[in-house]
Write a protein that holds these residues in place. Structure first.
Motif, short mmCIF file in Angstrom:
data_model
loop_
_atom_site.label_atom_id
_atom_site.label_comp_id
_atom_site.label_asym_id
_atom_site.label_seq_id
_atom_site.Cartn_x
_atom_site.Cartn_y
_atom_site.Cartn_z
N GLU A 116 8.06 10.56 11.31
CA GLU A 116 8.60 10.41 10.02
C GLU A 116 8.06 11.42 9.02
OE1 GLU A 116 7.85 6.80 6.70
OE2 GLU A 116 6.65 6.81 8.43
N LYS A 117 6.86 11.80 9.27
CA LYS A 117 6.55 13.14 7.97
C LYS A 117 7.42 14.31 8.28
CE LYS A 117 1.60 11.36 7.93
NZ LYS A 117 0.01 11.70 8.43
N GLN A 118 7.48 14.49 9.54
CA GLN A 118 8.46 15.91 9.66
C GLN A 118 9.82 15.55 8.80
OE1 GLN A 118 9.60 16.23 13.72
NE2 GLN A 118 9.90 18.35 13.57
N ILE A 119 10.29 14.30 9.13
CA ILE A 119 11.87 14.16 8.45
C ILE A 119 11.63 14.21 6.95
CG2 ILE A 119 13.54 12.35 8.15
CD1 ILE A 119 13.94 13.71 10.53
N GLU A 120 10.59 13.41 6.41
CA GLU A 120 10.65 13.33 4.89
C GLU A 120 10.33 14.88 4.44
OE1 GLU A 120 11.46 10.91 3.32
OE2 GLU A 120 11.76 9.88 5.07
N ALA A 121 9.48 15.72 5.18
CA ALA A 121 9.32 16.83 4.59
C ALA A 121 10.59 17.68 4.55
CB ALA A 121 8.23 17.49 5.71
N VAL A 122 11.41 17.56 5.53
CA VAL A 122 12.50 18.19 5.61
C VAL A 122 13.50 17.87 4.59
CG1 VAL A 122 14.79 18.27 6.84
CG2 VAL A 122 12.74 18.54 8.31
N LYS A 123 13.56 16.49 4.23
CA LYS A 123 14.26 16.27 3.04
C LYS A 123 13.82 16.92 1.50
CE LYS A 123 15.88 11.67 4.55
NZ LYS A 123 15.94 10.15 4.20
N LYS A 124 12.66 16.62 1.65
CA LYS A 124 11.92 17.13 0.44
C LYS A 124 12.20 18.63 0.30
CE LYS A 124 7.56 17.04 -2.06
NZ LYS A 124 5.91 16.81 -2.07
N LYS A 125 11.96 19.36 1.10
CA LYS A 125 11.99 20.86 1.34
C LYS A 125 13.59 21.14 0.99
CE LYS A 125 9.85 24.70 2.08
NZ LYS A 125 8.72 25.24 1.26
N TYR A 126 14.44 20.58 1.43
CA TYR A 126 15.76 20.75 1.37
C TYR A 126 16.01 20.61 -0.34
CZ TYR A 126 20.98 20.66 2.03
OH TYR A 126 22.27 21.28 1.90
N ALA A 127 16.03 19.39 -0.77
CA ALA A 127 15.98 19.03 -2.03
C ALA A 127 15.65 20.15 -3.17
CB ALA A 127 15.52 17.58 -2.43
N SER A 128 14.29 20.80 -2.67
CA SER A 128 13.75 21.67 -3.51
C SER A 128 14.78 22.84 -3.65
CB SER A 128 12.26 21.98 -3.01
OG SER A 128 12.44 22.81 -2.02
N TYR A 129 15.43 23.16 -2.74
CA TYR A 129 16.45 24.26 -3.03
C TYR A 129 17.86 23.92 -3.54
CZ TYR A 129 12.93 26.63 0.10
OH TYR A 129 11.81 27.32 0.56
N PHE A 130 18.35 22.59 -3.00
CA PHE A 130 19.80 22.62 -3.33
C PHE A 130 19.79 21.21 -4.25
CE2 PHE A 130 19.80 24.66 0.73
CZ PHE A 130 20.93 25.52 0.58
N GLY A 131 18.64 20.45 -4.47
CA GLY A 131 18.68 19.18 -5.34
C GLY A 131 19.13 17.91 -4.55
N GLY A 132 19.32 16.67 -5.29
CA GLY A 132 19.72 15.61 -4.69
C GLY A 132 18.59 14.99 -3.98
#
Length: 350
Positions: A334-350
């Motif tokens: 779970e932590k890995q997935i949430e980290a991916v979402k957060k990191k991606y959003a920091s670049y692309f928003g959403g």
């Protein structure tokens, strides 16, 4: 981008926590369709299928089932995998049971549903022939389809010799303002792909990509359409099956399997424990894995199947000739997935 119920998803979204590596019980014996099952299903009269399959293909699948089994109506609930998952969480959390069969392009969702005890063991007879890696050892879900996330370009706007051949090529300045890609917080396919590529390419790649003025969309089915319509010249990611359907209709779009490897995204389906139409659910679930249904998904939906008897359409590059990137949904935390979402959003928003 508006993402409904994101806090709900964030709390539990996609958490496998190594659950799938431990067998909970022996899988039940495979079951066949019997006259008794058909009669009982027809008496119930309908079946509810939550799916992320493209709407047109899902409708064709439903129509084929209804034709084969008259008197049973298929109620489709088609949306992105993340939104369907949110809906199941909300419904089961409130003890509301509307869905009979659940399918998702984000395989770890089925691992989660199994852990929650929300699936019931059921092994359609055809699934016996599936590779062991493509079916739950306890018989609670199996891969009903697979697709590849690919690069593609509009053949009217980009010459074959100039087309990108790798993810690295997409960072070339000439593609600035000409790219489109989907978002992992909406699409299960893109969530899986992003996880793979973040490991393969590193996050610095996404940081550089975000500086390319990329059109950001939701579903993995949208980038191929944007490219086919000429709204963008190249897509960074998107469903191979949508692309195949567009090509079949004459759209100017061509797939590219990137040299770094193309993410293979498997979709799982399972029979829900509290299915309101239990007999129709078993009948539809069995049909989903049958040769006619799997061939329909391949021919009409441009998807890939693990049914060994399915025939690939002429001209399609076989899986054996494509460098693929794989992901094991049972080892995703779970932590890995949430980290991916957060990191991606920091670049692309959403």
């Amino acid at each position: 981008m508006v993402l409904l119920g994101r806090s709900v998803i964030a709390a539990v979204s996609l958490c496998a926590l190594m659950w799938g590596s431990v067998s909970l019980a022996q899988a039940p014996a495979p079951y066949e369709v019997t006259p008794q099952l058909i009669k009982a299903a027809q008496k119930e009269g309908k079946v509810s299928f939550y799916t992320a399959i493209g709407l047109k293909v899902a409708q064709k699948l439903a129509s084929a089932f209804e034709k084969k089994y008259p008197g049973i109506n298929v109620e489709l609930e088609r949306s992105g995998a993340e939104r369907n998952f949110q809906r199941i969480l909300q419904e089961y959390g409130s003890k509301i049971y509307n869905a009979d069969v659940y399918g998702s392009s984000d395989a770890v969702q089925l691992v989660y549903l199994k852990r929650k005890g929300w699936l019931q063991p059921a092994v359609p007879s055809e699934v016996v022939n599936w590779p062991n890696d493509e079916k739950d050892p306890d018989g609670q879900y199996a891969t009903d389809r697979a697709s590849i996330s690919v690069i593609a370009y509009n053949t009217n706007l980009v010459k074959k010799a100039d087309a990108p051949k790798s993810y690295e090529d997409l960072l070339d300045p000439r593609w600035k303002g000409k790219l489109v890609k989907a978002h992992p917080s909406y699409s299960g396919t893109i969530m899986t792909e992003t996880l793979m590529l973040s490991k393969r390419l590193g996050w610095d790649y996404f940081k550089k990509l975000s500086q390319q003025d990329v059109m950001q969309v939701q579903s993995a089915t949208v980038p191929p359409k944007k490219v086919a319509e000429g709204e963008r010249a190249v897509m960074m990611d998107g469903d191979e099956y949508t692309l195949f359907m567009l090509k079949k209709s004459g759209s100017p779009i061509q797939e590219v399997y990137p040299t770094e490897g193309a993410p293979l995204v498997v979709a799982e389906a399972g029979l829900l424990k509290h299915a309101p139409h239990p007999n129709a659910a078993r009948l539809f679930y069995h049909y989903l894995f049958s040769l006619p249904a799997q061939q329909l998904l391949v021919d009409e939906g441009g998807l890939r199947s693990f049914n060994p008897n399915v025939k690939e359409p002429k001209g399609r590059t076989p899986l054996s000739e494509i460098k693929l990137l794989h992901s094991d949904p049972t080892t995703v935390e779970e932590k890995q997935i949430e980290a991916v979402k957060k990191k991606y959003a920091s670049y692309f928003g959403g």
